[in-house]
Design a protein around this motif. Structure first.
Motif, PDB file in Angstrom:
ATOM      1  N   LEU A 296       0.783  -0.719  -0.033  1.00  0.00           N
ATOM      2  CA  LEU A 296       0.526  -0.271   0.032  1.00  0.00           C
ATOM      3  C   LEU A 296       0.901   1.560  -0.097  1.00  0.00           C
ATOM      4  O   LEU A 296       1.866   1.542   0.544  1.00  0.00           O
ATOM      5  N   PRO A 297       0.326   2.200  -0.891  1.00  0.00           N
ATOM      6  CA  PRO A 297       1.130   3.364  -0.886  1.00  0.00           C
ATOM      7  C   PRO A 297       1.550   4.090   0.751  1.00  0.00           C
ATOM      8  O   PRO A 297       0.626   3.705   1.473  1.00  0.00           O
ATOM      9  N   ASP A 298       2.166   5.004   0.304  1.00  0.00           N
ATOM     10  CA  ASP A 298       2.304   5.451   2.248  1.00  0.00           C
ATOM     11  C   ASP A 298       1.115   6.041   2.726  1.00  0.00           C
ATOM     12  O   ASP A 298       1.593   6.683   4.021  1.00  0.00           O
ATOM     13  N   ASN A 299       1.243   7.096   2.452  1.00  0.00           N
ATOM     14  CA  ASN A 299      -0.282   7.617   2.630  1.00  0.00           C
ATOM     15  C   ASN A 299      -1.666   6.974   3.365  1.00  0.00           C
ATOM     16  O   ASN A 299      -2.702   7.151   4.131  1.00  0.00           O
ATOM     17  N   VAL A 300      -1.438   5.433   3.518  1.00  0.00           N
ATOM     18  CA  VAL A 300      -2.595   4.345   4.397  1.00  0.00           C
ATOM     19  C   VAL A 300      -2.014   4.127   5.283  1.00  0.00           C
ATOM     20  O   VAL A 300      -0.500   4.182   5.887  1.00  0.00           O
ATOM     21  N   VAL A 301      -2.838   4.934   6.449  1.00  0.00           N
ATOM     22  CA  VAL A 301      -2.854   3.921   7.931  1.00  0.00           C
ATOM     23  C   VAL A 301      -2.619   2.771   8.002  1.00  0.00           C
ATOM     24  O   VAL A 301      -4.396   2.941   7.904  1.00  0.00           O
ATOM     25  N   VAL A 302      -2.263   1.733   8.786  1.00  0.00           N
ATOM     26  CA  VAL A 302      -3.000   0.783   9.402  1.00  0.00           C
ATOM     27  C   VAL A 302      -3.549   0.950  10.785  1.00  0.00           C
ATOM     28  O   VAL A 302      -3.411   1.729  11.274  1.00  0.00           O
ATOM     29  N   THR A 303      -4.621   0.749  10.846  1.00  0.00           N
ATOM     30  CA  THR A 303      -5.764   0.768  11.651  1.00  0.00           C
ATOM     31  C   THR A 303      -5.603  -0.218  12.753  1.00  0.00           C
ATOM     32  O   THR A 303      -6.047  -0.370  13.602  1.00  0.00           O
TER      33      THR A 303
END
Length: 352
Positions: A296-303
């Motif tokens: 996934l790209p860098d602007n994705v935040v894993v929750t």
């Protein structure tokens, strides 16, 4: 009538057929100790033969208010003990009669835990349910039948529908949406316009919704690139909330990679950790595919992450107003632990 579940690796499991109707499908197992009716009517099981690991199935009968779709879409059902004398104050009939009414092939009196061990060892496999008397030639013809890859088309609404009268207008992309998801959106003040799965993004945006919901659904998300292309056009236009297949389509739309799990996550007792708060939730799950976090790209935040195998269970993209989870908060195994996600979606629409 005596019957056989034959797996593509040659293993056979013997039982009794409820009806003289064969089945072919991907054989999967579900570890839930309750919820067999919700499982049986979940559109995400389209094309699959469901094996229930819990041995006592049908013991509280059926209660149609909890059905997740207008009918079962599963290819078949395999259980250990099929109870014909249910006991529950809400009972409206036996599970066996429900299965017969919808002509879903069912094999019972089977060692379902042995089937589960086989799938855990070899991975999910194609299988057939056949009468013991069927010729080997006919069995092999059935086994050779290719599995359907366009199962979303089987379960999606055929026409636009409108549900609820709340403050927030939500466009629901129906890839096989469970009834409880729609109920929880309505309970949180949403009015829904439910679209068929292949609706063009331009037609969805034309109603100017406050938010967009991408539903659960069956199959491999890589088999429906024409839907992924429409999801790409929705990103950044409105707040988006995705569940299960909805998360996978968002992951692919953002450039992520998808892979198939060995035997999937199916049950109502899977621990998931919210990595932001370190709180662990017990979740209901039904998926056989996962998005690789590293892709996934860098602007994705894993929750969220699964504590069994550390796979991705949720992410956000704050600058695109995207939130999604792989598990099913509407199934309420907590029972209310995960309903905050619907509240979070409403807050996102308020802040848009």
């Amino acid at each position: 009538m005596k019957g056989i579940l034959l797996l593509e690796n040659g293993q056979k499991f013997y039982g009794t057929m409820l009806m003289d109707e064969p089945a072919v499908g991907e054989v999967v197992f579900n570890t839930g100790m309750t919820g067999y009716e919700e499982t049986f009517t979940d559109p995400s099981y389209a094309g699959q033969i469901i094996t229930m690991t819990y041995p006592l199935i049908g013991n509280y009968g059926v209660f149609h208010e909890i059905d997740q779709a207008d009918r079962p879409y599963a290819a078949g059902f395999v259980v250990s003990e099929l109870c014909d004398e249910p006991s529950n104050w809400q009972c409206e009939g036996t599970l066996a009669d429900f299965i017969r009414a919808h002509h879903i092939p069912c094999l019972y009196g089977v060692d379902t835990r042995a089937i589960t061990r086989a799938i855990r060892s070899h991975g999910v496999m194609k299988g057939v349910i056949v009468p013991e008397t069927m010729s080997e030639e006919d069995v092999q013809k059935l086994m050779a039948k290719p599995l359907e890859t366009q199962v979303v088309r089987q379960v999606t609404t055929k026409e636009i529908k409108h549900v609820g009268d709340g403050k927030y207008h939500v466009a629901v992309m129906d890839y096989g949406a469970k009834a409880n998801i729609l109920h929880d959106l309505v309970r949180n003040g949403c009015r829904l316009t439910i679209f068929p799965a292949e609706t063009k993004a331009e037609d969805v945006l034309a109603i100017n919704p406050d938010g967009i919901f991408l539903s659960n659904g069956p199959g491999d998300p890589r088999d429906i690139p024409y839907i992924t292309e429409e999801v790409k056009k929705l990103i950044g236009k409105k707040p988006i909330f995705g569940i299960c297949l909805g998360l996978q389509l968002l992951g692919l739309s953002l450039g992520g990679q998808c892979r198939k799990l060995t035997f999937g996550h199916r049950g109502s007792n899977h621990p998931v950790k919210d990595v932001r708060t370190n709180r662990v939730y017990i979740t209901s799950q039904n998926h056989g595919y996962v998005i690789d976090e590293a892709s996934l790209p860098d602007n994705v935040v894993v929750t969220h992450r699964n504590l069994h195998d550390n796979t991705l269970e949720g992410f956000e993209v704050p600058d695109k107003q995207i939130m999604c989870v792989q598990y099913h908060p509407e199934a309420s195994p907590g029972p209310t632990d995960n309903l905050y996600l619907f509240t979070q979606f409403v807050s996102m629409m308020e802040d848009k």
